[in-house]
Design a protein around this motif. Structure first.
Motif, PDB file in Angstrom:
ATOM      1  N   ALA A 135      39.140  63.952  -2.964  1.00  0.00           N
ATOM      2  CA  ALA A 135      38.968  63.962  -4.834  1.00  0.00           C
ATOM      3  C   ALA A 135      37.906  64.011  -5.344  1.00  0.00           C
ATOM      4  N   ALA A 136      36.784  63.968  -4.465  1.00  0.00           N
ATOM      5  CA  ALA A 136      35.092  63.942  -4.691  1.00  0.00           C
ATOM      6  C   ALA A 136      34.369  65.330  -4.613  1.00  0.00           C
ATOM      7  N   ILE A 137      35.364  66.364  -4.262  1.00  0.00           N
ATOM      8  CA  ILE A 137      34.687  67.461  -3.829  1.00  0.00           C
ATOM      9  C   ILE A 137      34.670  68.235  -4.980  1.00  0.00           C
ATOM     10  N   ALA A 138      33.536  68.577  -5.707  1.00  0.00           N
ATOM     11  CA  ALA A 138      33.354  69.220  -6.855  1.00  0.00           C
ATOM     12  C   ALA A 138      33.382  70.956  -6.708  1.00  0.00           C
ATOM     13  N   GLY A 139      32.917  71.244  -5.473  1.00  0.00           N
ATOM     14  CA  GLY A 139      33.292  72.750  -5.504  1.00  0.00           C
ATOM     15  C   GLY A 139      32.695  73.209  -4.028  1.00  0.00           C
ATOM     16  N   TYR A 140      32.588  74.563  -3.597  1.00  0.00           N
ATOM     17  CA  TYR A 140      32.093  75.181  -2.297  1.00  0.00           C
ATOM     18  C   TYR A 140      31.090  76.177  -2.643  1.00  0.00           C
ATOM     19  N   SER A 141      30.309  76.397  -1.807  1.00  0.00           N
ATOM     20  CA  SER A 141      29.215  77.236  -1.975  1.00  0.00           C
ATOM     21  C   SER A 141      28.937  77.994  -0.458  1.00  0.00           C
ATOM     22  N   VAL A 142      28.171  78.943  -0.243  1.00  0.00           N
ATOM     23  CA  VAL A 142      27.692  79.524   1.014  1.00  0.00           C
ATOM     24  C   VAL A 142      26.441  79.003   1.248  1.00  0.00           C
ATOM     25  N   ALA A 143      26.266  78.763   2.519  1.00  0.00           N
ATOM     26  CA  ALA A 143      24.806  78.513   3.040  1.00  0.00           C
ATOM     27  C   ALA A 143      24.493  79.288   4.381  1.00  0.00           C
ATOM     28  N   ASN A 144      23.306  79.256   4.610  1.00  0.00           N
ATOM     29  CA  ASN A 144      23.039  79.596   6.098  1.00  0.00           C
ATOM     30  C   ASN A 144      21.876  78.715   6.463  1.00  0.00           C
ATOM     31  N   ASP A 145      22.498  77.845   7.582  1.00  0.00           N
ATOM     32  CA  ASP A 145      21.650  76.727   8.179  1.00  0.00           C
ATOM     33  C   ASP A 145      20.565  77.515   9.200  1.00  0.00           C
ATOM     34  N   ILE A 146      19.726  78.377   8.492  1.00  0.00           N
ATOM     35  CA  ILE A 146      18.731  78.688   9.511  1.00  0.00           C
ATOM     36  C   ILE A 146      17.937  77.917  10.243  1.00  0.00           C
ATOM     37  N   SER A 147      17.656  78.022  11.564  1.00  0.00           N
ATOM     38  CA  SER A 147      17.395  77.098  12.533  1.00  0.00           C
ATOM     39  C   SER A 147      16.150  77.584  13.240  1.00  0.00           C
ATOM     40  N   VAL A 148      15.110  76.926  13.459  1.00  0.00           N
ATOM     41  CA  VAL A 148      13.960  77.236  14.285  1.00  0.00           C
ATOM     42  C   VAL A 148      14.091  76.566  15.683  1.00  0.00           C
ATOM     43  N   ARG A 149      14.672  77.338  16.354  1.00  0.00           N
ATOM     44  CA  ARG A 149      15.390  76.807  17.897  1.00  0.00           C
ATOM     45  C   ARG A 149      14.073  76.104  18.678  1.00  0.00           C
ATOM     46  N   ASP A 150      13.139  76.730  18.569  1.00  0.00           N
ATOM     47  CA  ASP A 150      12.129  76.292  19.583  1.00  0.00           C
ATOM     48  C   ASP A 150      11.580  74.738  19.269  1.00  0.00           C
ATOM     49  N   TRP A 151      11.475  74.592  17.834  1.00  0.00           N
ATOM     50  CA  TRP A 151      11.374  73.229  17.229  1.00  0.00           C
ATOM     51  C   TRP A 151      12.311  72.382  17.281  1.00  0.00           C
ATOM     52  N   GLN A 152      13.719  72.970  17.276  1.00  0.00           N
ATOM     53  CA  GLN A 152      14.837  72.165  17.441  1.00  0.00           C
ATOM     54  C   GLN A 152      15.093  71.397  18.619  1.00  0.00           C
ATOM     55  N   TYR A 153      14.542  72.234  19.740  1.00  0.00           N
ATOM     56  CA  TYR A 153      14.955  71.506  21.032  1.00  0.00           C
ATOM     57  C   TYR A 153      13.420  71.157  21.525  1.00  0.00           C
ATOM     58  N   ARG A 154      12.619  70.982  21.073  1.00  0.00           N
ATOM     59  CA  ARG A 154      11.353  70.199  21.290  1.00  0.00           C
ATOM     60  C   ARG A 154      11.517  68.760  21.888  1.00  0.00           C
ATOM     61  N   THR A 155      12.383  68.270  21.128  1.00  0.00           N
ATOM     62  CA  THR A 155      12.710  66.751  21.178  1.00  0.00           C
ATOM     63  C   THR A 155      14.131  66.659  21.137  1.00  0.00           C
ATOM     64  N   ILE A 156      14.975  65.479  21.505  1.00  0.00           N
ATOM     65  CA  ILE A 156      16.319  65.334  21.152  1.00  0.00           C
ATOM     66  C   ILE A 156      16.768  65.386  19.953  1.00  0.00           C
ATOM     67  N   ALA A 157      15.843  65.238  18.650  1.00  0.00           N
ATOM     68  CA  ALA A 157      16.093  65.163  17.526  1.00  0.00           C
ATOM     69  C   ALA A 157      16.081  66.739  16.616  1.00  0.00           C
ATOM     70  N   TRP A 158      17.171  67.292  16.431  1.00  0.00           N
ATOM     71  CA  TRP A 158      17.239  68.704  15.853  1.00  0.00           C
ATOM     72  C   TRP A 158      16.294  68.634  14.639  1.00  0.00           C
ATOM     73  N   PHE A 159      16.298  67.660  13.856  1.00  0.00           N
ATOM     74  CA  PHE A 159      15.818  67.942  12.470  1.00  0.00           C
ATOM     75  C   PHE A 159      14.507  68.542  12.396  1.00  0.00           C
ATOM     76  N   GLN A 160      13.481  68.483  13.057  1.00  0.00           N
ATOM     77  CA  GLN A 160      12.019  69.133  12.907  1.00  0.00           C
ATOM     78  C   GLN A 160      12.484  70.917  12.925  1.00  0.00           C
ATOM     79  N   GLY A 161      13.648  71.227  13.872  1.00  0.00           N
ATOM     80  CA  GLY A 161      14.018  72.797  13.508  1.00  0.00           C
ATOM     81  C   GLY A 161      14.862  73.041  12.428  1.00  0.00           C
ATOM     82  N   LYS A 162      15.496  72.181  11.820  1.00  0.00           N
ATOM     83  CA  LYS A 162      16.361  72.384  10.492  1.00  0.00           C
ATOM     84  C   LYS A 162      15.663  72.188   9.290  1.00  0.00           C
ATOM     85  N   ALA A 163      14.727  71.770   9.092  1.00  0.00           N
ATOM     86  CA  ALA A 163      14.306  71.401   7.994  1.00  0.00           C
ATOM     87  C   ALA A 163      12.969  71.859   7.362  1.00  0.00           C
ATOM     88  N   TRP A 164      12.661  73.127   7.856  1.00  0.00           N
ATOM     89  CA  TRP A 164      11.437  73.656   7.311  1.00  0.00           C
ATOM     90  C   TRP A 164      11.765  74.400   5.995  1.00  0.00           C
TER      91      TRP A 164
END
Lengths: 280, 280
Positions: free
Chosen positions: B137-166
């Motif tokens: 009931a809390a879904i207001a709507g939908y949009s399109v996104a592209n979760d562009i990922s910096v793979r070398d940074w994503q896999y530098r450590t076990i935490a993906w965050f640094q490859g996902k938040a540029w």
């Protein structure tokens, strides 16, 4: 210098600077609002009236980013069975995750709740693609944090985030101490006690990535702004690495201390979950 | 109904609702500000003048939380060599990470930049410890996104965050479509093209954790609020899983499409890094 967000006798809230043993009012409701317009080194000159009955509360209630480093003390890395990292392991929390130095830690029954004393770095300038010197100059001050971790959720998947970002779980405070008064690069002790028993003690001298390294590294991919927080990681002694493992229970008192900054004293409150989660 | 944040002929910006082929002004500068006070189902009644030269831009410029699910389509899970998960793998982005439907993707030379088409869910109500019905009931709507990922940074450590938040890497838009007009539970297609060549296509029918599952699960540990975004994961076909691997290059045009919502069309711009990062 020491800065805080304080509650006052009248039930108000204000940014404040310590003047002897008095807290003097600064022209902002809290340090998040103050840092958005004023560097701490300039803020002391704005100090107003002495605030009666001032008690430090969560110093930064509205950081835009709270970014934490895992695996940053050699002994803690060893107790998790890993090798020394080439890059910092980073994960975020939210403003919602934070509570003040005397607040309860509000979690749910049945979770594996663990402690992690950490030095918190307060960002004082906007940083993007900063080098180490710029990062060092952008440190507004230091505070104490406990990166309380829900271990079962942290390790459900490879992404720690869901075990690290429970609302009202991470105490920060009691004050922000400026770099002229505290030098974590030379080494300050970080200490955690549970019900009076010391469970963690180490020096920030042994950090793999120090405060300036972390700010510069993070700024490579995202902008840091005044009032943002960077948590620098925890040393050995966490509950999940003990034999037998030990987790926090309802009523436990967690004390998190960095001499020269202060002590957080928080009681764990584990309430029943409202309903069974979708994926238990 | 379709909602957007639009730029207008005069250089202004406004929240807007689609009325036939016209965008009509709503009383807020963008959908983030609108959702803070008004549910989308009530907003259409507030529609004002037709906006000349309206062009959809980033619909939600100030989400408090952007939480993404990885490993949520069976074929993508298979291409990463993993088993079907029992729990969603979650990681965050920031408002800083987002750009609009026609903006450049501003990254640095030498990074392994990859594409990930995703259905984005816009939260329309405050949720904490919500069950599936409340989440739905809390879904207001939908949009399109592209979760562009910096793979070398994503896999530098076990935490993906640094490859996902540029910063300025993740396009979202062009509009927000309400649930009465689009039903991802029944299945909508998510499509990605690079320089006109289709690289991903799948149906949201095959999501392991659907939109309602994800909102309920996330609300177990943190509060979701109106205007927050939840990205639901990407299907197979990403560049890093190809043989040979393929990453985005300067000047590449990425089109990200969900029929019924629209198309993002973004050009990759890889600038030289300002300096060598502290830990290259």
């Amino acid at each position: 210098m020491q800065f805080a967000t304080v509650t006052t006798e009248g039930g108000g809230r204000s940014a404040a600077v310590l003047d002897g043993s008095d807290w003097r009012a600064l022209p902002a409701p809290d340090l998040s609002a103050l840092l958005a317009t004023t560097a701490l080194r300039d803020a002391a000159g704005l100090a107003g009236e002495v605030l009666a009955g001032a008690e430090p509360t969560l110093p930064l209630p509205a950081p835009g980013k709270v970014i934490c480093c895992g695996l940053n003390y050699a002994d803690h890395i060893a107790e998790t069975g890993r090798e020394l990292p080439r890059h910092p392991t980073l994960f975020p929390k939210y403003a919602d995750t934070l509570v003040g130095p005397a607040d309860d830690l509000e979690l749910r029954e049945g979770l594996q709740v663990d402690w992690e004393v950490e030095l918190a770095v307060v960002v004082g300038a906007t940083l993007r693609e900063a080098d180490r010197d710029a990062a060092l100059a952008a440190i507004a001050g230091y505070s104490v944090a406990n990166d309380i971790s829900v271990r079962d959720w942290q390790y459900r998947t490879i992404a720690w985030f869901q075990g690290k970002a429970w609302d009202r779980s991470t105490p920060v405070g009691p004050v922000v101490v400026t770099p002229d008064e505290l030098d974590p690069f030379a080494g300050v002790e970080v200490i955690c006690r549970v019900n009076g028993e010391e469970v963690q003690r180490a020096s920030t001298k042994t950090l793999v990535f120090d405060a300036a390294d972390l700010l510069a590294y993070i700024s490579t991919f995202t902008t840091l702004r005044p009032g943002d927080l960077v948590l620098t990681g925890t040393p050995g002694g966490v509950g999940i690495a003990r034999d037998p493992q030990r987790f926090l229970e309802d009523g436990d008192v967690v004390e998190t201390e960095i001499p020269g900054i202060g002590v957080l004293r928080n009681t764990v409150r584990l309430a029943p979950a409202r309903h069974t989660p979708v994926h238990p």
